[in-house]
Design a protein around this motif. Sequence first.
Motif, PDB file in Angstrom:
ATOM      1  N   HIS A  77       0.667  -1.433   0.397  1.00  0.00           N
ATOM      2  CA  HIS A  77      -0.088  -0.275  -0.063  1.00  0.00           C
ATOM      3  C   HIS A  77       0.756   1.314  -0.576  1.00  0.00           C
ATOM      4  CE1 HIS A  77      -3.053  -2.787   0.967  1.00  0.00           C
ATOM      5  NE2 HIS A  77      -3.890  -2.147   0.437  1.00  0.00           N
ATOM      6  N   MET A  78       2.082   1.015   0.483  1.00  0.00           N
ATOM      7  CA  MET A  78       3.198   2.013   0.300  1.00  0.00           C
ATOM      8  C   MET A  78       2.997   2.242  -0.892  1.00  0.00           C
ATOM      9  SD  MET A  78       3.644   3.600   3.628  1.00  0.00           S
ATOM     10  CE  MET A  78       4.765   4.716   3.631  1.00  0.00           C
ATOM     11  N   GLY A  79       3.357   1.592  -1.331  1.00  0.00           N
ATOM     12  CA  GLY A  79       4.002   1.611  -2.717  1.00  0.00           C
ATOM     13  C   GLY A  79       3.023   1.783  -4.055  1.00  0.00           C
ATOM     14  N   LEU A  80       1.759   1.145  -3.789  1.00  0.00           N
ATOM     15  CA  LEU A  80       0.741   2.310  -4.604  1.00  0.00           C
ATOM     16  C   LEU A  80      -0.198   3.330  -3.642  1.00  0.00           C
ATOM     17  CD1 LEU A  80      -2.155   1.495  -5.642  1.00  0.00           C
ATOM     18  CD2 LEU A  80      -3.417   1.283  -3.818  1.00  0.00           C
ATOM     19  N   ALA A  81       0.203   4.214  -2.772  1.00  0.00           N
ATOM     20  CA  ALA A  81       0.070   5.551  -2.431  1.00  0.00           C
ATOM     21  C   ALA A  81       1.063   6.054  -3.472  1.00  0.00           C
ATOM     22  CB  ALA A  81       0.413   5.947  -0.722  1.00  0.00           C
ATOM     23  N   GLU A  82       2.679   5.615  -3.834  1.00  0.00           N
ATOM     24  CA  GLU A  82       3.527   6.621  -4.521  1.00  0.00           C
ATOM     25  C   GLU A  82       3.063   6.369  -6.165  1.00  0.00           C
ATOM     26  OE1 GLU A  82       7.647   5.687  -3.774  1.00  0.00           O
ATOM     27  OE2 GLU A  82       7.385   6.506  -1.499  1.00  0.00           O
ATOM     28  N   GLN A  83       2.200   6.105  -6.529  1.00  0.00           N
ATOM     29  CA  GLN A  83       1.837   5.810  -7.911  1.00  0.00           C
ATOM     30  C   GLN A  83       0.680   6.460  -7.796  1.00  0.00           C
ATOM     31  OE1 GLN A  83       0.374   2.116  -8.678  1.00  0.00           O
ATOM     32  NE2 GLN A  83       3.001   0.876  -8.394  1.00  0.00           N
ATOM     33  N   ARG A  84      -0.115   6.711  -6.741  1.00  0.00           N
ATOM     34  CA  ARG A  84      -1.073   7.800  -6.529  1.00  0.00           C
ATOM     35  C   ARG A  84      -0.863   9.214  -6.445  1.00  0.00           C
ATOM     36  NH1 ARG A  84      -5.455   3.687  -3.170  1.00  0.00           N
ATOM     37  NH2 ARG A  84      -6.308   2.551  -5.307  1.00  0.00           N
ATOM     38  N   ILE A  85      -0.181   9.266  -5.767  1.00  0.00           N
ATOM     39  CA  ILE A  85       0.936  10.371  -6.159  1.00  0.00           C
ATOM     40  C   ILE A  85       1.381  10.808  -7.017  1.00  0.00           C
ATOM     41  CG2 ILE A  85       2.338  11.919  -5.181  1.00  0.00           C
ATOM     42  CD1 ILE A  85       2.295  10.621  -2.247  1.00  0.00           C
ATOM     43  N   ALA A  86       1.726  10.197  -7.538  1.00  0.00           N
ATOM     44  CA  ALA A  86       3.075  10.288  -9.153  1.00  0.00           C
ATOM     45  C   ALA A  86       1.191  10.667 -10.064  1.00  0.00           C
ATOM     46  CB  ALA A  86       3.434   8.844  -9.775  1.00  0.00           C
ATOM     47  N   SER A  87       0.507  10.147 -10.224  1.00  0.00           N
ATOM     48  CA  SER A  87      -1.105  10.293 -10.604  1.00  0.00           C
ATOM     49  C   SER A  87      -1.969  11.626 -10.728  1.00  0.00           C
ATOM     50  CB  SER A  87      -1.419   9.374 -11.195  1.00  0.00           C
ATOM     51  OG  SER A  87      -2.015   8.496  -9.771  1.00  0.00           O
ATOM     52  N   ALA A 145      -4.746   4.677   1.043  1.00  0.00           N
ATOM     53  CA  ALA A 145      -3.516   4.210   0.470  1.00  0.00           C
ATOM     54  C   ALA A 145      -2.447   3.980   2.120  1.00  0.00           C
ATOM     55  CB  ALA A 145      -2.841   3.663  -0.945  1.00  0.00           C
ATOM     56  N   TYR A 146      -2.306   5.337   2.527  1.00  0.00           N
ATOM     57  CA  TYR A 146      -1.513   5.707   3.796  1.00  0.00           C
ATOM     58  C   TYR A 146      -2.272   5.325   4.997  1.00  0.00           C
ATOM     59  CZ  TYR A 146       2.117   8.165   0.917  1.00  0.00           C
ATOM     60  OH  TYR A 146       2.787   8.220   0.469  1.00  0.00           O
ATOM     61  N   HIS A 147      -4.060   5.249   5.004  1.00  0.00           N
ATOM     62  CA  HIS A 147      -4.584   4.909   5.880  1.00  0.00           C
ATOM     63  C   HIS A 147      -4.451   3.535   6.261  1.00  0.00           C
ATOM     64  CE1 HIS A 147      -6.227   8.585   7.230  1.00  0.00           C
ATOM     65  NE2 HIS A 147      -6.708   8.518   5.950  1.00  0.00           N
ATOM     66  N   VAL A 148      -4.649   2.505   5.063  1.00  0.00           N
ATOM     67  CA  VAL A 148      -4.511   1.155   4.670  1.00  0.00           C
ATOM     68  C   VAL A 148      -3.284   0.829   5.213  1.00  0.00           C
ATOM     69  CG1 VAL A 148      -4.692  -1.026   3.662  1.00  0.00           C
ATOM     70  CG2 VAL A 148      -6.254   0.950   2.461  1.00  0.00           C
ATOM     71  N   ALA A 149      -2.219   1.594   5.214  1.00  0.00           N
ATOM     72  CA  ALA A 149      -0.771   0.465   5.735  1.00  0.00           C
ATOM     73  C   ALA A 149      -0.700   1.181   7.754  1.00  0.00           C
ATOM     74  CB  ALA A 149       0.495   1.517   4.795  1.00  0.00           C
ATOM     75  N   LEU A 150      -1.350   2.213   7.119  1.00  0.00           N
ATOM     76  CA  LEU A 150      -1.530   2.157   9.493  1.00  0.00           C
ATOM     77  C   LEU A 150      -1.471   1.538   9.801  1.00  0.00           C
ATOM     78  CD1 LEU A 150      -2.095   6.670   8.493  1.00  0.00           C
ATOM     79  CD2 LEU A 150       0.091   5.339   9.916  1.00  0.00           C
ATOM     80  N   ARG A 151      -2.689   0.870   9.293  1.00  0.00           N
ATOM     81  CA  ARG A 151      -3.365   0.169   9.834  1.00  0.00           C
ATOM     82  C   ARG A 151      -3.183  -1.490  10.059  1.00  0.00           C
ATOM     83  NH1 ARG A 151      -8.302   2.404   6.934  1.00  0.00           N
ATOM     84  NH2 ARG A 151      -8.608   0.892   5.324  1.00  0.00           N
ATOM     85  N   THR A 152      -2.129  -1.891   9.191  1.00  0.00           N
ATOM     86  CA  THR A 152      -1.320  -3.135   9.335  1.00  0.00           C
ATOM     87  C   THR A 152      -0.272  -2.993  10.997  1.00  0.00           C
ATOM     88  OG1 THR A 152       0.587  -2.198   8.164  1.00  0.00           O
ATOM     89  CG2 THR A 152      -1.228  -3.396   7.011  1.00  0.00           C
ATOM     90  N   GLY A 153      -0.539  -1.182  11.267  1.00  0.00           N
ATOM     91  CA  GLY A 153       0.341  -1.646  12.618  1.00  0.00           C
ATOM     92  C   GLY A 153       1.800  -1.137  12.286  1.00  0.00           C
TER      93      GLY A 153
END
Length: 487
Positions: A256-266, A275-283
């Motif tokens: 999800h961190m990689g997905l967040a960067e892809q979305r930032i690029a677009s 995507a960052y929220h999902v990454a945070l929920r992993t703990g």
Amino acid sequence: MKRVVLGLIAAVVLGACAAHEKTGDRAAAVGDWKAAYTSYRQALTSEPDNPELKVKFDAARSKALQDAQQRAQTCAQVNDWGCALAESDFALSVEPGNAEIATFRAHAALQVALGQLDTAVTQAQQGQYVDAVSLMDRALQLSQAPEVTTRAEDVRRIVITQGRVQADQSLHDGNFIAAHELAQLVLRLDASASAWAQNIAAEYEHFVTEEVERLSREGDAARAQHDWGRAQQSYAAALSLRQGGRAAPLEEYVRHMGLAEQRIASQDWNGAADAYHVALRTGQDDGYATHQLERVQLRPYRIVLRSLMVTPGRPNGRAWVGSSNAVFTRLANRVSQMAQRRQNYDLMVDLALSIPQENRPQLRVEVHHPDGLHLTTQGRNGIYTAYDAEFVAVANAFDERRVSFHVYMDGPQGSELVGSVDVPMRELVERRDVSLEGHSVLSLRLLTSVGNGRQPGPYAGMTRVLTVPTRPGVPGGQPVHTATPIK
């Protein structure tokens, strides 16, 4: 209401029945009795008491059965036992109790099974053990005739004998995965190989434990460098060997961190935040996702123009306005030297404020924001002047849109462009205190703060700008700008 619903259901059922019947009629017209039989049968499920439909179904059934039997015999005559088996299977589905068809089907299945076992023997001899066992299983499902079980035993013996040798060799070569998979296949065929297979399984488990940890450490190193793609590959490889463990939440985190960067690029800011929220929920976050989430979220920012300093005179050394004299020349040279050497800024300001009154231009700053906002400050005299002008714009720390500032000198003949600077919004958001430099602009200082509760668009200490055509003869050939307050 209930009657209406029941009526609609009945209409749907009758419509489906009619459609199936028409499909059956078209198939019967061209002699495709299998398709006609299937369509009429479907139609009868919706309208079982239709006498005309029953007649059509019985005729199609008889024709389809006759065709299937004839084709099965034809296929058998040319030893196409796969075709013969398929046709007899269809014929039995039409008339399950037909002993003659059942006997023919058993013979066809026997021939197909023997052909599959011949292929399985060849595969086993060539080391294709998994394929050989799979084909052997299918053959035994088709027929349990003595000829089939005997030929299947040949396949089983080859796989057990050669498979054990191959598994031991793979273990010796360090290919623990191949050794374990083959040992389990042999064990399935030969229960007496249990102790041998367990030894290989123990070696395999030890290898998996070490390999999972090695791959997880590789993922950790890549994650520390924010190389999300490489980290995900490592964690995913660890999970392919063993599900669960510490690699599972980490793989989800870096994915999800990689997905967040892809979305930032677009420039999909909301998608990146999700995507960052999902990454945070992993703990699994070490603070980076929290930081990035803060940076990506769109907020209103209050951008304040604090001060402006331009060069004391034009590029040719002459004063912007008035006549050059000894006092002006001495002060201008001193300010220029200090600016080049980036020396004491406060002393530069003091010297700038000492420029003779007659040599102080009337300057103002125009702001062009990519959202379409076009503002100007009021004109003030001096090569240095302080402002308390501001505007509010929505941005984040990844916003590459540039806001430009044009410094104009106003005079009796209109406005002359002194210099321009621009800066991406992200830099204003990140740095908060920015001093811009450009042609004839020594410093344009901007302060940025979060505009809590503010909406984009409002401004203070500035007015909106209306642009009118260039006046002939205006120095610099720049458009004339008229500041018009909004009331």
